[in-house]
Design a protein around this motif. Sequence first.
Motif, PDB file in Angstrom:
ATOM      1  N   MET A   1       3.396  44.223  70.813  1.00 36.52           N
ATOM      2  CA  MET A   1       2.635  43.125  70.785  1.00 36.52           C
ATOM      3  C   MET A   1       1.717  43.513  69.791  1.00 36.52           C
ATOM      4  SD  MET A   1      -0.625  42.098  73.577  1.00 36.52           S
ATOM      5  CE  MET A   1       0.400  42.089  74.826  1.00 36.52           C
ATOM      6  N   ASN A   2       1.355  42.254  69.215  1.00 40.61           N
ATOM      7  CA  ASN A   2       0.206  42.301  67.992  1.00 40.61           C
ATOM      8  C   ASN A   2      -0.579  41.035  68.218  1.00 40.61           C
ATOM      9  OD1 ASN A   2       1.592  40.028  66.962  1.00 40.61           O
ATOM     10  ND2 ASN A   2       2.911  41.454  65.630  1.00 40.61           N
ATOM     11  N   THR A   3      -1.627  40.903  67.333  1.00 40.72           N
ATOM     12  CA  THR A   3      -2.524  39.891  67.554  1.00 40.72           C
ATOM     13  C   THR A   3      -2.772  39.419  66.001  1.00 40.72           C
ATOM     14  OG1 THR A   3      -4.459  41.411  67.307  1.00 40.72           O
ATOM     15  CG2 THR A   3      -3.709  40.854  69.535  1.00 40.72           C
ATOM     16  N   ALA A   4      -2.985  38.017  65.928  1.00 44.85           N
ATOM     17  CA  ALA A   4      -3.433  37.471  64.616  1.00 44.85           C
ATOM     18  C   ALA A   4      -4.427  36.539  64.857  1.00 44.85           C
ATOM     19  CB  ALA A   4      -2.209  36.822  64.138  1.00 44.85           C
ATOM     20  N   PRO A   5      -5.563  36.433  64.292  1.00 39.59           N
ATOM     21  CA  PRO A   5      -6.466  35.420  64.374  1.00 39.59           C
ATOM     22  C   PRO A   5      -5.882  34.045  63.978  1.00 39.59           C
ATOM     23  CG  PRO A   5      -7.529  37.156  63.361  1.00 39.59           C
ATOM     24  CD  PRO A   5      -5.895  37.463  63.340  1.00 39.59           C
ATOM     25  N   GLN A   6      -6.206  32.918  64.468  1.00 37.38           N
ATOM     26  CA  GLN A   6      -5.760  31.445  64.050  1.00 37.38           C
ATOM     27  C   GLN A   6      -7.203  30.982  64.106  1.00 37.38           C
ATOM     28  OE1 GLN A   6      -2.542  30.180  64.449  1.00 37.38           O
ATOM     29  NE2 GLN A   6      -3.414  28.191  63.828  1.00 37.38           N
ATOM     30  N   LEU A   7      -7.261  30.564  63.136  1.00 39.15           N
ATOM     31  CA  LEU A   7      -8.662  29.843  62.478  1.00 39.15           C
ATOM     32  C   LEU A   7      -8.476  28.297  62.414  1.00 39.15           C
ATOM     33  CD1 LEU A   7      -9.627  32.444  59.763  1.00 39.15           C
ATOM     34  CD2 LEU A   7     -10.127  32.412  62.213  1.00 39.15           C
ATOM     35  N   ALA A   8      -9.386  27.600  62.916  1.00 39.18           N
ATOM     36  CA  ALA A   8      -9.267  25.973  62.672  1.00 39.18           C
ATOM     37  C   ALA A   8     -10.283  25.714  61.892  1.00 39.18           C
ATOM     38  CB  ALA A   8      -9.699  25.417  64.072  1.00 39.18           C
ATOM     39  N   PHE A   9     -10.231  24.548  60.811  1.00 39.19           N
ATOM     40  CA  PHE A   9     -10.585  24.176  59.638  1.00 39.19           C
ATOM     41  C   PHE A   9     -10.917  22.461  59.862  1.00 39.19           C
ATOM     42  CE2 PHE A   9      -8.913  28.221  58.368  1.00 39.19           C
ATOM     43  CZ  PHE A   9      -9.937  28.752  57.662  1.00 39.19           C
ATOM     44  N   ALA A  10     -11.844  22.334  59.244  1.00 40.63           N
ATOM     45  CA  ALA A  10     -12.033  20.629  59.430  1.00 40.63           C
ATOM     46  C   ALA A  10     -11.725  20.040  57.914  1.00 40.63           C
ATOM     47  CB  ALA A  10     -13.622  20.515  59.234  1.00 40.63           C
ATOM     48  N   GLY A  11     -10.426  20.432  57.424  1.00 39.91           N
ATOM     49  CA  GLY A  11      -9.936  19.830  56.245  1.00 39.91           C
ATOM     50  C   GLY A  11      -9.835  20.742  55.156  1.00 39.91           C
ATOM     51  N   ASP A  12     -10.282  22.023  55.266  1.00 42.96           N
ATOM     52  CA  ASP A  12     -10.192  22.844  53.924  1.00 42.96           C
ATOM     53  C   ASP A  12      -9.358  24.237  54.294  1.00 42.96           C
ATOM     54  OD1 ASP A  12     -11.951  23.981  55.540  1.00 42.96           O
ATOM     55  OD2 ASP A  12     -13.578  23.857  54.367  1.00 42.96           O
ATOM     56  N   VAL A  54      -3.474  20.869  56.641  1.00 42.27           N
ATOM     57  CA  VAL A  54      -2.711  21.758  57.058  1.00 42.27           C
ATOM     58  C   VAL A  54      -2.353  21.966  58.548  1.00 42.27           C
ATOM     59  CG1 VAL A  54      -2.287  24.432  56.877  1.00 42.27           C
ATOM     60  CG2 VAL A  54      -3.222  23.045  54.999  1.00 42.27           C
ATOM     61  N   ARG A  55      -1.024  21.651  58.857  1.00 39.14           N
ATOM     62  CA  ARG A  55      -0.627  21.873  60.321  1.00 39.14           C
ATOM     63  C   ARG A  55      -0.596  23.394  60.893  1.00 39.14           C
ATOM     64  NH1 ARG A  55       4.158  18.740  63.480  1.00 39.14           N
ATOM     65  NH2 ARG A  55       4.171  20.122  65.361  1.00 39.14           N
ATOM     66  N   PHE A  56      -0.196  24.149  59.838  1.00 34.34           N
ATOM     67  CA  PHE A  56       0.025  25.689  60.211  1.00 34.34           C
ATOM     68  C   PHE A  56       0.027  26.301  58.824  1.00 34.34           C
ATOM     69  CE2 PHE A  56       2.398  29.571  61.129  1.00 34.34           C
ATOM     70  CZ  PHE A  56       1.605  30.189  62.021  1.00 34.34           C
ATOM     71  N   ALA A  57      -0.654  27.548  58.821  1.00 38.99           N
ATOM     72  CA  ALA A  57      -0.758  28.290  57.351  1.00 38.99           C
ATOM     73  C   ALA A  57      -0.524  29.690  57.917  1.00 38.99           C
ATOM     74  CB  ALA A  57      -1.952  28.193  56.866  1.00 38.99           C
ATOM     75  N   GLU A  58      -0.009  30.633  57.459  1.00 46.14           N
ATOM     76  CA  GLU A  58      -0.131  31.906  57.624  1.00 46.14           C
ATOM     77  C   GLU A  58      -0.090  32.717  56.448  1.00 46.14           C
ATOM     78  OE1 GLU A  58       2.589  33.969  60.910  1.00 46.14           O
ATOM     79  OE2 GLU A  58       3.729  34.523  59.102  1.00 46.14           O
ATOM     80  N   ASP A  70      -5.755  22.830  60.153  1.00 47.43           N
ATOM     81  CA  ASP A  70      -6.745  21.912  60.197  1.00 47.43           C
ATOM     82  C   ASP A  70      -6.925  20.995  61.454  1.00 47.43           C
ATOM     83  OD1 ASP A  70      -7.910  22.229  57.493  1.00 47.43           O
ATOM     84  OD2 ASP A  70      -6.301  21.169  56.489  1.00 47.43           O
ATOM     85  N   VAL A  71      -7.951  20.549  61.822  1.00 42.30           N
ATOM     86  CA  VAL A  71      -7.994  19.790  62.805  1.00 42.30           C
ATOM     87  C   VAL A  71      -8.903  18.581  62.342  1.00 42.30           C
ATOM     88  CG1 VAL A  71      -8.179  21.478  64.596  1.00 42.30           C
ATOM     89  CG2 VAL A  71     -10.209  20.655  63.829  1.00 42.30           C
ATOM     90  N   PRO A  72      -8.682  17.448  63.171  1.00 39.38           N
ATOM     91  CA  PRO A  72      -9.486  16.131  62.673  1.00 39.38           C
ATOM     92  C   PRO A  72     -10.811  16.403  62.598  1.00 39.38           C
ATOM     93  CG  PRO A  72      -7.958  15.651  64.250  1.00 39.38           C
ATOM     94  CD  PRO A  72      -8.010  17.072  64.194  1.00 39.38           C
ATOM     95  N   PRO A  73     -11.775  15.904  61.623  1.00 35.40           N
ATOM     96  CA  PRO A  73     -13.095  16.500  61.473  1.00 35.40           C
ATOM     97  C   PRO A  73     -13.841  16.154  62.823  1.00 35.40           C
ATOM     98  CG  PRO A  73     -12.295  15.300  59.424  1.00 35.40           C
ATOM     99  CD  PRO A  73     -11.382  15.202  60.312  1.00 35.40           C
TER     100      PRO A  73
END
Length: 144
Positions: A1-12, A54-58, A70-73
């Motif tokens: 198992m491993n973990t990876a933070p998933q951050l949500a941005f408002a367009g940037d 961005v739908r998904f970045a790694e 990104d999520v809708p503002p």
Amino acid sequence: MNTAPQLAFAGDCRQAFEFYARLMGGVITVMNTFGANEDKALPPGSTAAAPDQVRFAELSLGHSVLRGNDVPPDQHVPMQGFSVSLHIEGANEARRIFEALSEGGTVTTPLAEVDWADRVDLVDRFGMVTDRFGVPWLVLAVKG
């Protein structure tokens, strides 16, 4: 198992990940937009952002991975209740990264020697900052 933070941005998300890759010597392994993936279903409960968002970045950072999107503002909630912890070898490198993350951000705890460092053999300096993209960071200079 491993973990990876998933951050949500408002367009940037793209700007943030490109900045992190340059700053930390990481490699962006995925950068998908909503427009380039219109034929693929979104996860349940998700809402598409603009086509250029961005739908998904790694981002690969050594043995660690940072993920984002990104999520809708109007659906974006500022990040809180956690910090991304960076353990950086050497005080000078930690200072360089901390100062760059601080530009346009908010320093909560300046990077400094800590009185508990002698009890924690590996830690030399500690600081807390929220960068200009809204990501909270804990920066620890670790002894090599």
